[in-house]
Design an enzyme around this catalytic site. Structure first.
Site, short mmCIF file in Angstrom:
data_model
loop_
_atom_site.label_atom_id
_atom_site.label_comp_id
_atom_site.label_asym_id
_atom_site.label_seq_id
_atom_site.Cartn_x
_atom_site.Cartn_y
_atom_site.Cartn_z
N ASP A 1 -16.75 9.92 -19.41
CA ASP A 1 -16.25 11.12 -18.75
C ASP A 1 -17.10 12.29 -19.26
O ASP A 1 -17.83 12.15 -20.25
CB ASP A 1 -14.77 11.31 -19.09
CG ASP A 1 -14.17 12.52 -18.42
OD1 ASP A 1 -14.51 12.79 -17.25
OD2 ASP A 1 -13.36 13.22 -19.06
N LEU A 2 -16.99 13.44 -18.62
CA LEU A 2 -17.80 14.59 -19.03
C LEU A 2 -17.00 15.62 -19.83
O LEU A 2 -17.22 15.80 -21.03
CB LEU A 2 -18.41 15.26 -17.79
CG LEU A 2 -19.26 16.51 -18.06
CD1 LEU A 2 -20.51 16.16 -18.85
CD2 LEU A 2 -19.61 17.19 -16.74
N ASP A 3 -16.07 16.27 -19.16
CA ASP A 3 -15.33 17.36 -19.78
C ASP A 3 -14.45 16.85 -20.92
O ASP A 3 -13.61 15.98 -20.73
CB ASP A 3 -14.44 18.06 -18.75
CG ASP A 3 -15.26 18.71 -17.63
OD1 ASP A 3 -16.45 18.94 -17.84
OD2 ASP A 3 -14.69 18.98 -16.57
N SER B 1 -17.08 11.06 -13.73
CA SER B 1 -16.36 12.32 -13.93
C SER B 1 -15.80 12.86 -12.63
O SER B 1 -16.40 12.71 -11.56
CB SER B 1 -17.31 13.37 -14.54
OG SER B 1 -16.73 14.64 -14.53
N LYS C 1 -6.39 17.70 -17.05
CA LYS C 1 -7.48 16.84 -17.53
C LYS C 1 -7.68 15.64 -16.61
O LYS C 1 -6.73 14.91 -16.32
CB LYS C 1 -7.21 16.38 -18.95
CG LYS C 1 -7.49 17.43 -20.02
CD LYS C 1 -7.40 16.84 -21.41
CE LYS C 1 -7.81 17.84 -22.47
NZ LYS C 1 -7.75 17.25 -23.82
N LYS D 1 -8.69 10.14 -10.52
CA LYS D 1 -8.04 9.37 -11.57
C LYS D 1 -6.55 9.70 -11.58
O LYS D 1 -6.19 10.85 -11.33
CB LYS D 1 -8.66 9.71 -12.93
CG LYS D 1 -10.16 9.49 -13.01
CD LYS D 1 -10.73 10.14 -14.27
CE LYS D 1 -12.23 10.13 -14.29
NZ LYS D 1 -12.81 10.85 -15.44
N GLU E 1 -12.94 8.23 -22.59
CA GLU E 1 -12.13 9.22 -21.87
C GLU E 1 -11.28 10.04 -22.81
O GLU E 1 -10.88 9.56 -23.88
CB GLU E 1 -11.19 8.49 -20.89
CG GLU E 1 -11.67 8.47 -19.45
CD GLU E 1 -11.50 9.82 -18.76
OE1 GLU E 1 -10.95 10.77 -19.36
OE2 GLU E 1 -11.92 9.92 -17.59
N ASP E 2 -10.98 11.28 -22.39
CA ASP E 2 -10.09 12.13 -23.19
C ASP E 2 -8.79 12.45 -22.47
O ASP E 2 -7.98 13.21 -22.98
CB ASP E 2 -10.79 13.44 -23.58
CG ASP E 2 -10.91 14.41 -22.41
OD1 ASP E 2 -11.15 13.94 -21.26
OD2 ASP E 2 -10.76 15.62 -22.62
#
Length: 218
Positions: free
Chosen positions: A9-11, A114, A45, A145, A169-170
């Site tokens: 993932d990015l952010d 992402s 998120k 997602k 992932e966050d």
């Protein structure tokens, strides 16, 4: 050594753009009289821009026309892009570069998965787009997602089945998506929040080569 598909993932995983998202959304929320907090921001998120706006409007019980929503989405993105325009390599989160370098040196597939529609320009600005063999972002998928579409596409572009894919992932939604796809999920952040992940680290700084070798050889 086996070859696997490593999907990021990015952010909040590679770079911390969450603060810029928050400020851009907060500006709109304040104008609408909505008290939009950091806790509320956690709900966004891994969520698409349109769905994020709907969540914010729901928090404030605000109804709006589609025309107003479209205008706010454009405004939010312009504010966000103005903020990230000055991003540089020093905004890459701690521990990410050693992982990317090890994966690249060992011929592992690296992809981005992402919800962000700005993933490519962000990766270019921080100088790491060349590490990625495939990029799937919000411009490439229909379903957000926890639908696993973004990760499934990424694995396919890397030529690997879901069983050979590892996702970092966050977000809760992202972990759920990886698990639904049958991929190995690695949570980056609070382990209590991301308890559905198969592995958890507070940040990439806690990931060592032994762990990466275990993922590759499993």
């Amino acid at each position: 050594m086996k070859q696997k598909a490593f999907i990021f993932d990015l952010d909040g995983v590679i770079v911390d753009t969450a603060k810029y998202h928050y400020l851009a959304w907060q500006k709109i929320a304040n104008r609408l009289g909505i008290d939009f907090t950091h806790e509320h921001n956690e709900l966004l998120k891994g969520v698409s821009r349109g769905r994020s706006l709907d969540i914010i409007l729901g928090i404030g019980n605000v109804e709006a026309s589609q025309e107003d929503k479209d205008a706010w989405l454009i405004e939010k993105n312009e504010d966000y892009m103005n903020s990230v325009a000055n991003m540089a390599a020093d905004e890459i989160l701690d521990g990410v570069m050693p992982v990317l370098e090890w994966l690249k040196a060992n011929n592992q597939g690296i992809a981005l998965g992402s919800a962000s529609k700005n993933a490519r320009p962000i990766l270019e600005r921080v100088g790491i787009i060349h590490y990625f063999d495939a990029i799937v972002d919000g411009n490439d998928v229909t379903n957000a997602k926890p639908d696993p579409e973004v990760f499934i596409q990424a694995a396919q572009l890397l030529g690997k089945p879901a069983s050979d894919a590892i996702v970092f992932e966050d977000s809760i939604a992202g972990i759920k998506a990886a698990n639904i796809a049958g991929m190995t999920s690695v949570g980056i952040g609070d382990a209590n929040t991301l308890h559905e992940a198969q592995h958890n680290f507070s940040s990439f700084a806690g990931i060592n080569i032994h762990f990466l070798e275990t993922l590759v050889n499993s």
